[in-house]
Design a protein around this motif. Sequence first.
Motif, mmCIF file in Angstrom:
data_model
loop_
_atom_site.group_PDB
_atom_site.id
_atom_site.type_symbol
_atom_site.label_atom_id
_atom_site.label_comp_id
_atom_site.label_asym_id
_atom_site.label_seq_id
_atom_site.Cartn_x
_atom_site.Cartn_y
_atom_site.Cartn_z
ATOM 1 N N THR A 36 -76.768 -23.331 55.471
ATOM 2 C CA THR A 36 -78.020 -25.180 55.814
ATOM 3 C C THR A 36 -77.077 -25.576 56.651
ATOM 4 O OG1 THR A 36 -79.548 -26.456 54.782
ATOM 5 C CG2 THR A 36 -77.259 -25.960 53.768
ATOM 6 N N ASN A 37 -77.693 -27.085 56.931
ATOM 7 C CA ASN A 37 -77.180 -27.877 57.801
ATOM 8 C C ASN A 37 -76.137 -28.403 57.225
ATOM 9 O OD1 ASN A 37 -77.437 -25.711 60.423
ATOM 10 N ND2 ASN A 37 -79.454 -27.020 61.039
ATOM 11 N N HIS B 269 -84.077 -34.700 60.284
ATOM 12 C CA HIS B 269 -83.068 -33.594 59.764
ATOM 13 C C HIS B 269 -83.570 -32.813 59.258
ATOM 14 C CE1 HIS B 269 -79.356 -36.484 61.558
ATOM 15 N NE2 HIS B 269 -80.022 -36.787 60.930
ATOM 16 N N SER C 64 -83.549 -27.655 57.321
ATOM 17 C CA SER C 64 -82.162 -27.349 56.517
ATOM 18 C C SER C 64 -81.556 -28.342 56.199
ATOM 19 C CB SER C 64 -81.454 -26.529 57.963
ATOM 20 O OG SER C 64 -80.635 -25.617 57.046
ATOM 21 N N THR D 139 -73.490 -27.620 57.930
ATOM 22 C CA THR D 139 -72.174 -28.188 58.465
ATOM 23 C C THR D 139 -71.807 -29.385 58.219
ATOM 24 O OG1 THR D 139 -74.155 -29.073 59.598
ATOM 25 C CG2 THR D 139 -73.227 -26.592 60.362
#
Length: 435
Positions: A7-8, A30, A32, A214
Amino acid sequence: MAQTSNTNILIIGAGTWGCSIALSLARRGHTSIKVLDGNPFPSSISAGNDLNKIAEEANEPSGNDSDEDYFWSYLTQVAMEAWKHDPLFKSFYHDTGFIMAAVGDEAYERCVRYAESEHVELEALDGKEDFQKTMPEGVLRGQFPGWRGFWKKEGAGWVFASGALRAMHDEAVKLGVQFVTDDREGRVEELLYSPNKDAVLGAKTADGLSHTATQTILSAGANSDLLLDFKSQLRPTAWTLAHIPLSVEESTLYKNLPVLYGVDRGFFIEPDIENHEMKLCDEHPGYINPVLNNDGKLCSVPFSRHQIPKEAESRMRRLLSETMPQFATREFSFVRLCWDADTADRIFLIDKHPEVQNLIVAVGGSGNGFMAAPAIGIFVADAVEGKLEERLKKMMRWRPETAVGRDLWDVQGRCGADGKVVDLQDVKEWTDIGV
């Protein structure tokens, strides 16, 4: 081979702040976004899964304010803008007025400072007759021995907490946020780090799955301290609450009451319209559960319990006997411990970790977290995007220097009970409600 889910943005904690953060990020486009929590939503141990919380408007922030005053004014302005005008939040705010009062001299001095800091004039209250006129006849039947305070007739009241929590969650889901709330699939056991420990890569859950991201945001309330070394910046602290069942007729009489907050006694808020229950809390510096951690340091470790110490029940019944004696002996329908995380200065901790990449912490509600909920998501989204307002950024920074030599038993300016933080391990008697 262990399974991995990518996932982000990964948010740890689906409580008040976690839901607000997910909502704000999704509203900004935004994608994910995944939220992990070890309890089914809404969690029975979330402080925000509650009937109501106090909310109050504040003065406009000024460049002449101290950093602390600026923080609270700015925070409250952003939060109350949402509570009053955002279509998602505005139905949950009830501007009923607010009474701040006390019995002891030291606690009353806090009331005086509060009144002096307000930008509107408050009505002074002293004794039974003054307090009784703040509510419909027949509500406040107590003698109010020694009570003095101030009445803010508008610009304050309460918010329907669990309703707002659900609304944030549901809207975030509509905007594509994935919530995983389960004892195995959602319960985070540890953060995942890069080989040299200089970056967080995500989190591992109880089912063995690695959730990589991330950007990881740790916002697990009082349990956050179990997943990261906060260098004594957080102290999980518990308070106690109870519900009193009312009849339909009583609920009608007790509707639209101003919040009555006794700085050294406790507070109550009007009953909810669904179950006709009135919430009350005793006021005290808090309970902690001191345990030695792996490094031999004493820290407070939260635990769930839908019981309260008998001494807390006694304090609540004293509050009732002095204000609403008609309920002083009525059986409670619900009780529980309610945990939050105190920072050393009671200012929130929202910052990118200075030593570990890809990790943002959003913790330290310090007893004021729910009223601020709409603002928290905005602040964290600003932190993710690198545009958090500079004075806020300074106040909410990672600041272990404020916790050097921290006294675990610091009352942090709170009053009530015996004026001491209490060790839960010393509690001998608990209520039998919920057993």
